[in-house]
Design a protein around this motif. Sequence first.
Motif, PDB file in Angstrom:
ATOM      1  N   ASP A  12      -0.070   2.201   5.546  1.00 34.79           N
ATOM      2  CA  ASP A  12      -1.395   1.781   5.998  1.00 34.79           C
ATOM      3  C   ASP A  12      -2.084   3.017   6.563  1.00 34.79           C
ATOM      4  N   ALA A 102      -1.968  -0.108   1.498  1.00 31.64           N
ATOM      5  CA  ALA A 102      -3.028  -1.070   1.851  1.00 31.64           C
ATOM      6  C   ALA A 102      -4.388  -0.407   1.703  1.00 31.64           C
ATOM      7  N   VAL A 132      -2.237  -3.171  -2.123  1.00 34.22           N
ATOM      8  CA  VAL A 132      -2.352  -4.475  -1.460  1.00 34.22           C
ATOM      9  C   VAL A 132      -3.665  -4.476  -0.689  1.00 34.22           C
ATOM     10  N   ASP A 133      -4.429  -5.545  -0.821  1.00 38.95           N
ATOM     11  CA  ASP A 133      -5.668  -5.634  -0.038  1.00 38.95           C
ATOM     12  C   ASP A 133      -5.300  -5.684   1.439  1.00 38.95           C
ATOM     13  N   LYS A 134      -5.944  -4.844   2.206  1.00 42.30           N
ATOM     14  CA  LYS A 134      -5.599  -4.682   3.619  1.00 42.30           C
ATOM     15  C   LYS A 134      -5.608  -6.017   4.376  1.00 42.30           C
ATOM     16  N   ALA A 137      -2.493  -8.091   3.684  1.00 38.80           N
ATOM     17  CA  ALA A 137      -1.339  -7.550   4.422  1.00 38.80           C
ATOM     18  C   ALA A 137      -1.463  -7.886   5.906  1.00 38.80           C
ATOM     19  N   ASP A 138      -2.685  -7.798   6.414  1.00 39.20           N
ATOM     20  CA  ASP A 138      -2.948  -8.133   7.813  1.00 39.20           C
ATOM     21  C   ASP A 138      -2.541  -9.571   8.111  1.00 39.20           C
ATOM     22  N   VAL A 314      -0.864  -4.525   9.723  1.00 41.75           N
ATOM     23  CA  VAL A 314      -0.938  -4.319   8.263  1.00 41.75           C
ATOM     24  C   VAL A 314       0.404  -3.807   7.734  1.00 41.75           C
ATOM     25  N   LEU A 318       2.959  -5.362   4.952  1.00 39.24           N
ATOM     26  CA  LEU A 318       3.507  -4.645   3.792  1.00 39.24           C
ATOM     27  C   LEU A 318       5.031  -4.775   3.771  1.00 39.24           C
TER      28      LEU A 318
END
Length: 339
Positions: A12, A102, A132-134, A137-138, A314, A318
């Motif tokens: 991240d 991310a 991965v879209d942040k 992941a968040d 994030v 992940l």
Amino acid sequence: MAVVANNAFGIDLGTSNIKIYNRADDEVFVEKNMIAIENKKNLFAYGDSAFEMYEKAPSNIHISYPLSNGVIADIQNMELLVKYFLSDLMKNNVKPADYYIAVPWDVTEVEKRAFKDLIKESNVKAKKVMVVDKAVADGLGLGIDVKNSQGVLVVNVGFDTTEISILSLGGIVLSKLIKVGGRKFDDAIKAAVRREYSLIIGGKTAEVVKTSLLELEETQTGAVVYGRDIVTGLPVEREIPTKLVDECLIEHFNTIIDNVKVILERTPPELAADIYRHGVYLTGGASQVSKLAQLMSTGTGLKVNVSENPVTSVALGLAKIINDDNYKTVAYAIEGMSK
């Protein structure tokens, strides 16, 4: 439990901090995303040690953040940083590994591709680079089952930007990246101190005031700052009342809250009903500033769930994607860009 042979890292890239999840030791590594270059060519320091020198270095040492507003601004220095951090994590023995990175949703395809190219070009023997879209992941890092949950509102307040996203069934329905974050908060504190006390303070001092605000309010003491008096040019110490700090931050808090409302107004009604039940999930390094959660709750009429691990949420998300096959589908390769 079967031993997983291949290495995997979740990265991240934040403007202020870089967070790397290392599957080998199941830990999240956090360091300042900063680099110090001497005489325009030699690497002098990186990470936390570069931050130590920030605002104190002589003119031949240039210290910078390679990321700006959530995207890579200085690709060469960012490659150097990634290479050195990963080399440190692998004890200077770089082995082939899978990388999950991310990226913010509301950036261009070119900017997204730059994140992937960064890993490829850093000479870290990447076998596979997944994106991965942040916000997704968040959500995972906050303990939300993103694949099944519908209507989840995540607000990530970072150093340069705040990302406001509506998640549903493993994807992003709406997302907006705004250029307000911890740096703006620091700048507001610096400007207020200069205006009221004719005192120039550094960014680090402003950051310390911002992060210790809650503590100061509880003990009802002012923030003691050191800086340079504009009139005499001499170094001085001053005590700044917390009320002054609160007042200068409110405008930026309101900008974030207004943008959350804009996203809520565009949310399909069925998802809005879910969000009303779940509330807002607030995370990110700058989300902890005193009164932000409280004002957001008042401004939106929703309950605000504050993250326990705001800086690493994030990276923890992940980690879940790397370790749990059930979530592998939320990561995607960037060739053909499925989104």
